[in-house]
Scaffold this active site. Structure first.
Site, mmCIF file in Angstrom:
data_model
loop_
_atom_site.group_PDB
_atom_site.id
_atom_site.type_symbol
_atom_site.label_atom_id
_atom_site.label_comp_id
_atom_site.label_asym_id
_atom_site.label_seq_id
_atom_site.Cartn_x
_atom_site.Cartn_y
_atom_site.Cartn_z
ATOM 1 N N GLU A 99 0.825 -1.204 0.000
ATOM 2 C CA GLU A 99 0.000 0.000 0.000
ATOM 3 C C GLU A 99 0.869 1.268 0.000
ATOM 4 O O GLU A 99 1.950 1.281 0.582
ATOM 5 C CB GLU A 99 -0.881 0.021 1.254
ATOM 6 C CG GLU A 99 -1.648 -1.282 1.428
ATOM 7 C CD GLU A 99 -2.546 -1.344 2.674
ATOM 8 O OE1 GLU A 99 -3.087 -2.413 2.931
ATOM 9 O OE2 GLU A 99 -2.676 -0.325 3.379
ATOM 10 N N CYS A 112 3.269 8.562 1.166
ATOM 11 C CA CYS A 112 3.791 7.668 2.196
ATOM 12 C C CYS A 112 4.036 6.311 1.530
ATOM 13 O O CYS A 112 3.116 5.693 1.009
ATOM 14 C CB CYS A 112 2.745 7.588 3.307
ATOM 15 S SG CYS A 112 3.227 6.536 4.669
ATOM 16 N N CYS A 119 6.211 -6.456 8.307
ATOM 17 C CA CYS A 119 7.273 -5.827 9.086
ATOM 18 C C CYS A 119 7.708 -6.800 10.169
ATOM 19 O O CYS A 119 6.894 -7.534 10.723
ATOM 20 C CB CYS A 119 6.763 -4.537 9.724
ATOM 21 S SG CYS A 119 8.034 -3.608 10.602
ATOM 22 N N CYS A 123 6.158 -3.932 16.772
ATOM 23 C CA CYS A 123 5.715 -2.935 17.746
ATOM 24 C C CYS A 123 4.274 -3.292 18.127
ATOM 25 O O CYS A 123 3.449 -3.542 17.247
ATOM 26 C CB CYS A 123 5.788 -1.532 17.144
ATOM 27 S SG CYS A 123 7.443 -1.089 16.591
ATOM 28 N N CYS A 126 1.099 -1.476 16.484
ATOM 29 C CA CYS A 126 1.014 -1.253 15.035
ATOM 30 C C CYS A 126 0.443 -2.481 14.329
ATOM 31 O O CYS A 126 0.922 -3.597 14.535
ATOM 32 C CB CYS A 126 2.402 -0.922 14.491
ATOM 33 S SG CYS A 126 2.424 -0.675 12.711
ATOM 34 N N CYS A 341 -1.543 6.208 10.229
ATOM 35 C CA CYS A 341 -0.346 5.569 10.773
ATOM 36 C C CYS A 341 -0.715 4.310 11.535
ATOM 37 O O CYS A 341 -1.621 4.325 12.368
ATOM 38 C CB CYS A 341 0.366 6.504 11.745
ATOM 39 S SG CYS A 341 0.796 8.069 11.048
HETATM 40 N N1 SAH Z 1 9.011 1.281 10.759
HETATM 41 C C1 SAH Z 1 9.186 2.704 10.612
HETATM 42 C C2 SAH Z 1 8.296 3.269 9.540
HETATM 43 C C3 SAH Z 1 6.815 3.219 9.858
HETATM 44 S S1 SAH Z 1 6.303 4.820 10.221
HETATM 45 C C4 SAH Z 1 8.975 3.389 11.962
HETATM 46 O O1 SAH Z 1 8.479 2.745 12.874
HETATM 47 O O2 SAH Z 1 9.330 4.547 12.097
HETATM 48 C C5 SAH Z 1 4.824 4.559 11.017
HETATM 49 C C6 SAH Z 1 4.679 5.465 12.242
HETATM 50 O O3 SAH Z 1 3.374 5.264 12.787
HETATM 51 C C7 SAH Z 1 5.657 5.102 13.336
HETATM 52 O O4 SAH Z 1 6.103 6.276 13.970
HETATM 53 C C8 SAH Z 1 4.797 4.310 14.312
HETATM 54 O O5 SAH Z 1 5.302 4.388 15.620
HETATM 55 C C9 SAH Z 1 3.448 4.971 14.148
HETATM 56 N N2 SAH Z 1 2.288 4.140 14.464
HETATM 57 C C10 SAH Z 1 2.163 2.810 14.372
HETATM 58 N N3 SAH Z 1 0.933 2.410 14.729
HETATM 59 C C11 SAH Z 1 0.246 3.539 15.051
HETATM 60 C C12 SAH Z 1 -1.088 3.807 15.471
HETATM 61 N N4 SAH Z 1 -1.976 2.841 15.615
HETATM 62 N N5 SAH Z 1 -1.442 5.091 15.696
HETATM 63 C C13 SAH Z 1 -0.556 6.084 15.507
HETATM 64 N N6 SAH Z 1 0.701 5.900 15.082
HETATM 65 C C14 SAH Z 1 1.102 4.640 14.878
#
Ligand code: SAH
Length: 385
Positions: A99, A112, A119, A123, A126, A341
């Site tokens: 995506e 984006c 991944c 985390c 996520c 995100c």
């Molecule tokens: N793997 C990289 C690139 C992904 S960026 C990284 O982690 O930086 C995606 C961003 O969205 C990251 O900052 C992550 O912490 C954030 N994120 C993930 N799940 C989220 C959620 N449910 N709500 C808000 N931000 C989220």
């Protein structure tokens, strides 16, 4: 050098940098300027076949088609949010779905981009992490996202910024990310300014150091916590690189004088959103050329995590700003189409209505709450220039 081939042994030409293409073509007896012509056809003139390359002799075109193939992502569909955000679904040649998300704002159009299928970072908050890592994307797959979207945009519409914040951990795919970014940056290819490209990472320390040495792009670090224990709870990578190691690395990185590292901070209700956290954050960032981007958690039915109330987000931001820490709050975009995100990776292809049927005309949101314009931002990182 990583090199990708198809079943017939032909090379994925879009995964090559210009220097690599020149080398390959010199090997077939072609002059250097021919490689540049091919490169421009691929990245600027939207060639679909070598036969499209009309300023190249037919015999050379035949040779090229024997040695190389031109990769494309298969468009599966687009989803449009009420706020103007557009999510693009693609299929890779081996049937994985990825995506990309296009986010129009007043003065910018941010794309984006995904760097992996799934991944490996896991985390806890996520959704992309739920997939696990299926595979790394190739350079051509990372660079085809802006290329193919660009080709569908209405005339006069331009992608202004790119953030590597889609599916995946870009620095886990360092070997393919760097050649892809070279294609983004090359004037004869996608031609993005380094000021408008941001790579976001969970904090893979050695790759952060390598990237800063290799390319001048902006760096964003997903910090998301203010104590080691807290960060270990939600970001398992902390067991490999402690938060202290990560922050020390950030402090020592040779960041150019006009740049800052963006620290993304997902605010998880009742977990890391207190003023004690804010106070610790101010201390942690001391001596680092930084700014903070608060991301109020985007809720998912699969998680029992709550988005903090807006007043709390504001108070957290206020605490930081009044102590000299530059801090913005990321506007939530595309939540109705699971494009926000942390929501990528679960799109339902059946809900897809269209793809490039008509030229894409992104619309900035018309009605939105706009508190404090100077501190609000939708994915504004890397767009300061
Ligand atoms: N793997 C990289 C690139 C992904 S960026 C990284 O982690 O930086 C995606 C961003 O969205 C990251 O900052 C992550 O912490 C954030 N994120 C993930 N799940 C989220 C959620 N449910 N709500 C808000 N931000 C989220």
């Amino acid at each position: 050098m990583p090199r990708f081939t198809d079943a017939q042994g032909r090379i994925d030409v879009k995964s090559l940098t210009l220097a690599e293409l020149e080398q390959e073509m010199q090997g077939m007896g072609s002059e250097k300027f021919r490689a540049l012509q091919v490169y421009k056809w691929l990245w600027q003139r939207h060639a679909r076949t070598f036969d499209d390359m009309t300023n190249i002799a037919k015999t050379v075109r035949t040779q090229l088609a024997e040695k190389f193939f031109i990769a494309f992502l298969e468009p599966v569909g687009v989803l449009r949010s009420v706020d103007g955000t557009i999510k693009f679904l693609w299929k890779t040649h081996d049937d994985w779905q990825i995506e990309s998300v296009l986010i129009p704002d007043d003065d910018r159009l941010t794309l984006c981009v995904s760097s992996q299928v799934g991944c490996a970072m896991a985390c806890t908050f996520c959704l992309t992490g739920d997939l696990g890592l299926k595979r790394h994307l190739r350079p051509s797959e990372i660079a085809n996202q802006p290329l193919q979207i660009r080709a569908g945009l209405a005339e006069g519409t331009r992608i202004t910024n790119v953030v590597m914040m889609g599916m995946g951990e870009p620095l886990h795919n360092y070997e393919n990310l760097v050649p892809a970014l070279q294609t983004y940056l090359a004037e004869d290819a996608l031609g993005f300014s380094h000021r408008r490209i941001t790579v976001s990472t969970v904090g893979l320390v050695p790759a952060m150091q390598k990237l800063t040495d290799a390319l001048p792009v902006n760096l964003a670090v997903s910090l998301n916590a203010t104590t080691e224990e807290q960060r270990r709870t939600v970001m398992p990578i902390t067991r490999k690189y402690s938060m202290q190691t990560l922050l020390d690395t950030c402090r020592d990185l040779p960041i150019p004088h006009h740049k800052r590292i963006t620290f993304e901070y997902v605010m998880l209700g009742g977990f890391n959103d207190s003023l004690e956290d804010a106070a610790r954050l101010v201390k942690l960032l001391r001596g680092i050329k930084s700014k903070v981007n608060l991301i109020p958690y985007n809720e998912n039915p699969d998680r029992d995590i709550k988005r903090p109330p807006e007043a709390l987000v504001k108070a957290f931001q206020h605490y930081l700003v009044t102590r000299g820490v530059q801090c913005s709050v990321r506007t939530t975009r595309g939540i109705d189409i699971s494009a926000a995100c942390g929501q990528l990776g679960k799109a339902d292809a059946a809900s897809v209505a269209e793809f490039f049927g008509a030229a894409i005309v992104p619309q900035a949101p018309t009605s939105c709450t706009t508190p404090e314009p100077s501190t609000q931002s939708a994915l504004r990182d890397g767009a300061d220039a």
